[in-house]
Motif scaffolding. Sequence first.
Motif, mmCIF file in Angstrom:
data_model
loop_
_atom_site.group_PDB
_atom_site.id
_atom_site.type_symbol
_atom_site.label_atom_id
_atom_site.label_comp_id
_atom_site.label_asym_id
_atom_site.label_seq_id
_atom_site.Cartn_x
_atom_site.Cartn_y
_atom_site.Cartn_z
ATOM 1 N N GLY A 88 0.825 -1.198 0.000
ATOM 2 C CA GLY A 88 0.000 0.000 0.000
ATOM 3 C C GLY A 88 0.858 1.246 0.000
ATOM 4 N N ILE A 89 0.209 2.389 0.164
ATOM 5 C CA ILE A 89 0.896 3.676 0.143
ATOM 6 C C ILE A 89 0.350 4.554 1.261
ATOM 7 C CG2 ILE A 89 1.308 3.613 -2.351
ATOM 8 C CD1 ILE A 89 -1.047 5.511 -2.710
ATOM 9 N N ILE A 90 1.124 5.558 1.608
ATOM 10 C CA ILE A 90 0.653 6.632 2.487
ATOM 11 C C ILE A 90 0.592 7.892 1.637
ATOM 12 C CG2 ILE A 90 1.151 8.056 4.486
ATOM 13 C CD1 ILE A 90 2.522 5.673 5.748
ATOM 14 N N ALA A 91 -0.586 8.453 1.504
ATOM 15 C CA ALA A 91 -0.791 9.645 0.688
ATOM 16 C C ALA A 91 -0.995 10.847 1.595
ATOM 17 C CB ALA A 91 -1.999 9.463 -0.224
ATOM 18 N N TYR A 92 -0.179 11.880 1.384
ATOM 19 C CA TYR A 92 -0.326 13.121 2.127
ATOM 20 C C TYR A 92 -1.218 14.044 1.312
ATOM 21 C CZ TYR A 92 3.207 11.543 5.370
ATOM 22 O OH TYR A 92 3.883 10.834 6.327
ATOM 23 N N THR A 93 -2.428 14.288 1.803
ATOM 24 C CA THR A 93 -3.433 15.049 1.076
ATOM 25 C C THR A 93 -3.728 16.351 1.804
ATOM 26 O OG1 THR A 93 -5.426 14.271 2.217
ATOM 27 C CG2 THR A 93 -4.457 12.791 0.568
#
Length: 430
Positions: A88-93
């Motif tokens: 998976g990924i960590i998305a900084y939004t």
Amino acid sequence: MTDEHRRVPDTVVVGAGLAGLARALDLCRAGQRVALLEASDGVGGRMRTGRRDGFLPDRRFQVCNTPYPQVKRRLDLSSSALRPSTAGIIAYTPKGPIRLADPTREPGAAGALLPGRVLSARDPAAPAALTARDAVLPASMVRRRRDLSTAAALSRAGVLDAVIADVLRPFLSGVFLADRLETSARSFHLVWRSTARGPLCLPASGIGAVPAQLAGTLPEGVLRLGTSVEEITDAGVLLRNGSEVPARAVVVATAPATAARMLPDLTVPDARTVTTYHHATESTPMAEPPLMVDSTGTALNACVLSEVSTGTALNTCVLSEVAHTYAPPRHRSDLHFHTGNGRPAPGTGGAPAPGRAVRHRHERLAADRRLHGRGRPAGDASPWPLSHHTRLGPGRYVCGDSRATGSVRGALASGARAAREVSADSERRR
């Protein structure tokens, strides 16, 4: 292999990247005498790993996608000491960080998909359905789809604009180097399918272990390093040192620009550039191995990182958390900033130029390890097939990921196709 066999090959393969290695291997197994000529001092092309002060800087941020059929067929994955990254990924939004992972492989990540978090209840539904379809459909069905851009395909699948903008666009921009998601949707679906079907891994000794393993299975005397080809002649190839290597068939498996120099009638596809920054810190900024993407316009870990020339920061990963061998014990965090949007900066020879903010950030870190500018085929949506014939004329062939999808799978598949076409032509001559 005798000296006579080395002097008079049936086929000369120029370039020992993945496509050239696959091509040479298949032809050797078909009983041909092959000379694989590589100008540099090692195999792999863009897929190489250096060594510096105990660090393993890969030439470009690449991973081993284990579900690729060509990878499973050609590589002994059990001997590669593969280290899987988080699924998976960590998305900084703008609304805050989102952790998105495959709950079947990362059960603890399912909570990030619950209502009341940064995502609403309906936001993950369309991406999950798209992932499930791609995971179960045969690859042949994916290839036969009418081609669209990736952006259009995501919208047609019902993925919300906010999810595309905040999560998928920054992630896929790092994969395809296309910040408007104009890449072929067929290429996207094939990559997405493989990602859903198995882990993305790094070999403990660096991504260069993949081509090195292929090279290790070549018969003795086939591979010739430090052998630069000046031009293709009617009889074979002329080397830069003035000597000639005769061969009935010549296969060019180099970068597109080099291939076009040797084959003037070859159409060179558009390419996108990327710069990978390697640097180190005394302590790890994140004690886990997921890929991090950013859609806020600032860098990860609260660092201000402005545009890099015409490019932006795309993907970041703490590689030593995936494979601790990437950094020496005193520096447990060899960190990648994977940057660039594929538009060459003026005066840089094709690679995005680092801006002052990037330089300032590197000065604040323990050591700036290496910069690498490398490209990949653009692969925009078009009516062209995913795989092109490699035969250009009698005894002349070209292969590489620019003739297929811009990926490990594409390079290996193109090399395999070229070997089949050379062998078929050889049988016809007989």
